[in-house]
Design an enzyme around this catalytic site. Structure first.
Site, PDB file in Angstrom:
ATOM      1  N   HIS A   1     111.729 -25.022   5.494  1.00 46.24           N
ATOM      2  CA  HIS A   1     110.934 -23.865   5.089  1.00 46.24           C
ATOM      3  C   HIS A   1     110.104 -23.367   6.259  1.00 46.24           C
ATOM      4  CE1 HIS A   1     108.050 -27.164   4.833  1.00 46.24           C
ATOM      5  NE2 HIS A   1     107.092 -26.245   4.994  1.00 46.24           N
TER       6      HIS A   1
ATOM      7  N   ASP B   1     106.080 -21.706   6.809  1.00 47.36           N
ATOM      8  CA  ASP B   1     104.834 -21.675   6.033  1.00 47.36           C
ATOM      9  C   ASP B   1     104.412 -20.222   5.786  1.00 47.36           C
ATOM     10  OD1 ASP B   1     104.844 -24.411   6.058  1.00 47.36           O
ATOM     11  OD2 ASP B   1     103.281 -24.630   7.573  1.00 47.36           O
TER      12      ASP B   1
ATOM     13  N   ARG C   1     105.209 -42.068   3.451  1.00 45.13           N
ATOM     14  CA  ARG C   1     104.583 -41.291   4.523  1.00 45.13           C
ATOM     15  C   ARG C   1     103.564 -40.340   3.906  1.00 45.13           C
ATOM     16  NH1 ARG C   1     105.685 -36.110   6.756  1.00 45.13           N
ATOM     17  NH2 ARG C   1     105.124 -35.992   8.959  1.00 45.13           N
TER      18      ARG C   1
ATOM     19  N   HIS D   1     110.921 -25.688   9.441  1.00 45.70           N
ATOM     20  CA  HIS D   1     110.703 -27.115   9.637  1.00 45.70           C
ATOM     21  C   HIS D   1     111.002 -27.834   8.328  1.00 45.70           C
ATOM     22  CE1 HIS D   1     106.874 -25.175   8.582  1.00 45.70           C
ATOM     23  NE2 HIS D   1     106.501 -26.320   8.010  1.00 45.70           N
TER      24      HIS D   1
HETATM   25  C1  LIG Z   1     110.822 -24.620  -3.082  1.00 47.96           C
HETATM   26  C2  LIG Z   1     109.958 -24.196  -2.191  1.00 47.96           C
HETATM   27  C3  LIG Z   1     108.454 -24.082  -2.430  1.00 47.96           C
HETATM   28  C4  LIG Z   1     107.924 -23.750  -1.065  1.00 47.96           C
HETATM   29  C5  LIG Z   1     109.038 -22.893  -0.476  1.00 47.96           C
HETATM   30  C6  LIG Z   1     110.280 -23.723  -0.794  1.00 47.96           C
HETATM   31  O1  LIG Z   1     111.494 -22.986  -0.712  1.00 47.96           O
HETATM   32  C7  LIG Z   1     110.358 -24.892   0.185  1.00 47.96           C
HETATM   33  C8  LIG Z   1     109.025 -25.486   0.535  1.00 47.96           C
HETATM   34  C9  LIG Z   1     107.797 -25.044  -0.240  1.00 47.96           C
HETATM   35  C10 LIG Z   1     106.601 -24.767   0.673  1.00 47.96           C
HETATM   36  C11 LIG Z   1     105.970 -26.020   1.275  1.00 47.96           C
HETATM   37  C12 LIG Z   1     104.795 -25.597   2.138  1.00 47.96           C
HETATM   38  C13 LIG Z   1     103.888 -24.593   1.496  1.00 47.96           C
HETATM   39  O2  LIG Z   1     103.131 -25.265   0.556  1.00 47.96           O
HETATM   40  C14 LIG Z   1     104.676 -23.461   0.796  1.00 47.96           C
HETATM   41  C15 LIG Z   1     103.719 -22.423   0.212  1.00 47.96           C
HETATM   42  C16 LIG Z   1     105.686 -22.949   1.753  1.00 47.96           C
HETATM   43  O3  LIG Z   1     105.575 -22.016   2.480  1.00 47.96           O
HETATM   44  O4  LIG Z   1     106.839 -23.757   1.677  1.00 47.96           O
HETATM   45  C17 LIG Z   1     105.639 -24.052  -0.216  1.00 47.96           C
HETATM   46  C18 LIG Z   1     106.523 -23.063  -0.986  1.00 47.96           C
HETATM   47  C19 LIG Z   1     105.900 -22.724  -2.300  1.00 47.96           C
HETATM   48  O5  LIG Z   1     105.254 -23.579  -2.895  1.00 47.96           O
HETATM   49  O6  LIG Z   1     106.068 -21.609  -2.761  1.00 47.96           O
HETATM   50  O1  LIG Z   2     104.543 -33.465   6.134  1.00 49.86           O
HETATM   51  C1  LIG Z   2     104.809 -32.808   7.116  1.00 49.86           C
HETATM   52  O2  LIG Z   2     104.961 -33.286   8.234  1.00 49.86           O
HETATM   53  C2  LIG Z   2     105.008 -31.313   6.998  1.00 49.86           C
HETATM   54  C3  LIG Z   2     104.431 -30.724   5.743  1.00 49.86           C
HETATM   55  C4  LIG Z   2     104.701 -29.272   5.645  1.00 49.86           C
HETATM   56  O3  LIG Z   2     105.532 -28.723   6.312  1.00 49.86           O
HETATM   57  C5  LIG Z   2     103.917 -28.472   4.692  1.00 49.86           C
HETATM   58  O4  LIG Z   2     103.121 -29.052   3.907  1.00 49.86           O
HETATM   59  O5  LIG Z   2     104.082 -27.254   4.728  1.00 49.86           O
HETATM   60 FE   LIG Z   3     105.305 -26.547   6.236  1.00 48.59          FE
END
Ligand SMILES: C=C1C[C@]23C[C@@]1(O)CC[C@H]2[C@@]12CC[C@H](O)[C@@](C)(C(=O)O1)[C@H]2[C@@H]3C(=O)O
Ligand SMILES: O=C(O)CCC(=O)C(=O)O
Ligand SMILES: [Fe+2]
Length: 362
Positions: free
Chosen positions: A237, A239, A303, A293
């Site tokens: 994903h 951020d 972890r 990432h």
């Molecule tokens: C299923 C998902 C929720 C998420 C976007 C994703 O496709 C993969 C990772 C998730 C994440 C993790 C980091 C952040 O909290 C977040 C806002 C992001 O950008 O990627 C969340 C997404 C989410 O919760 O909407």
């Molecule tokens: O746990 C990690 O090293 C990355 C976590 C992450 O990518 C996130 O919380 O958006």
């Molecule tokens: Fe992230």
């Protein structure tokens, strides 16, 4: 060990792993209950592909923030700022040392985090116990193993903590989170201002729009996973913020894309990891990169990581005015972006992100 033999060794391990311990481990219980809840995804274990790709480990650009001190000569300060900007353009990721967050505070935050995750699963899911929707685990929309994130998280709007509306987060955890967020927020603001300055902007944008209450804190836990080759700890994903500040433990597992290839980040106990989010990429008109990432799972060790997301208020409009080039993205508000991400995750099982906001002509 050479690259090829490393790859071979990994392959043998994973084959043994899938055939022997896999079925036995799948029948065991876990917390959170991945195996029961996602039973259908695990049904045909024969379809599990042997996706064993050796990933090189690298050191992210390491930047010593001591050089930003006003006691340092101007050239040193400028070269530090230039390194921050260069890493954000070329990697979208870097690590910082002498960042001003004390080891004690990082350690305290980690202890509190470990404690809150140790609670039984049924406590963590209680909506009256924690801010509504803040406890997340797995991937409810997953339709195959590759879409499942083998992790649990508290994703907390800072507004909930600052307003004292943190449900039953105990007072020690609440106050530790508040202290942690306040300190890390100062660092996030400083880095955002440097990145803006290097685009030729003395900007008050971040101070005006990214307030302590509009940011998010995310506590991640990655339990050991019996099929680590196939399942991610956290799916690939980018951020959805301006900048992320990450504190990880020594287990490792974070990977990012560099020059089209996945590379593994070597943990550094002294450093915090910084990454550029989607909003900064749009705001800088693609000068700074929000890179994909992911987190890999580990078969035996849990972890932990803590992420602070520098986010604006929902009505903030993201629009580039820092480059002379035509804008790549249309103007959008943060709420529009978040809603689009949520809609895509619901409908497609994954986030689309910035490409949704590209102007047609590009
Ligand atoms: C299923 C998902 C929720 C998420 C976007 C994703 O496709 C993969 C990772 C998730 C994440 C993790 C980091 C952040 O909290 C977040 C806002 C992001 O950008 O990627 C969340 C997404 C989410 O919760 O909407
Ligand atoms: O746990 C990690 O090293 C990355 C976590 C992450 O990518 C996130 O919380 O958006
Ligand atoms: Fe992230």
């Amino acid at each position: 060990m050479g690259y090829q033999s490393f790859k071979r060794a990994l392959k043998v391990d994973s084959d043994n792993f899938v055939s022997s311990s896999f079925k036995q481990q799948l029948s065991m219980d876990s917390d959170p209950p991945f195996r029961q809840t996602y039973k259908t995804l695990f049904e045909d274990t024969n379809t599990i592909e042997n996706l064993v790709i050796a990933v090189e480990e690298c050191e992210l650009p390491l930047i010593d923030l001591n050089r930003l001190s006003h006691r340092e000569p101007a050239e040193k300060r400028e070269s530090c700022k230039a390194e921050i900007a260069r890493a954000s353009q070329e990697w979208g990721f870097f690590q910082v040392i002498n960042h001003g967050i004390s080891r004690d505070l990082l350690e305290k935050m980690r202890q509190e985090q470990v404690k809150v995750f140790k609670q039984p699963f049924h406590n963590k899911t209680k909506e009256d116990k924690f801010p509504a929707g803040s406890y997340r685990w797995g991937t409810p929309t997953a339709t195959c193993l590759r879409q499942l994130s083998w992790s649990e998280a508290f994703h907390i709007p800072m507004t909930d903590i600052l307003a004292g509306g943190s449900g039953s987060f105990n007072t020690t955890l609440s106050s530790t989170m508040e202290q942690f967020a306040a300190t890390v927020a100062g660092l996030a603001q400083k880095l955002a201002e440097i990145l803006a300055e290097k685009l030729g902007h003395k900007s008050t944008f971040f101070r005006e729009n990214c307030l302590p209450s509009t940011c998010y804190l995310r506590m991640n836990r990655y339990p050991p996973c019996p099929i680590p080759v196939e399942v991610f700890g956290l799916m690939p994903h980018t951020d959805s913020d301006f900048l992320t500040i990450l504190h990880q433990d020594q287990v490792g597992g974070l990977q990012l894309v560099k020059d089209g290839k996945w590379i593994a980040v070597k943990p550094n106990p002294e450093a915090l990891i910084i990454n550029v989010g989607d909003l900064f990429q749009a705001w800088s008109n693609d000068v700074y990169k929000s890179v994909q990432h992911r987190v890999m799972t580990n078969p035996s060790v849990e972890r932990f990581s803590t992420a602070y997301f520098l986010c604006p208020s929902y009505d903030t409009v993201i629009h580039q005015n820092c480059t002379t080039k035509p804008s790549l993205y249309r103007k959008f508000s943060f709420i529009e972006f978040r809603q689009q991400v949520q809609e895509d995750v619901q409908k497609l099982g994954h986030k689309v992100g910035l490409p949704r906001f590209l102007l047609r002509s590009h």
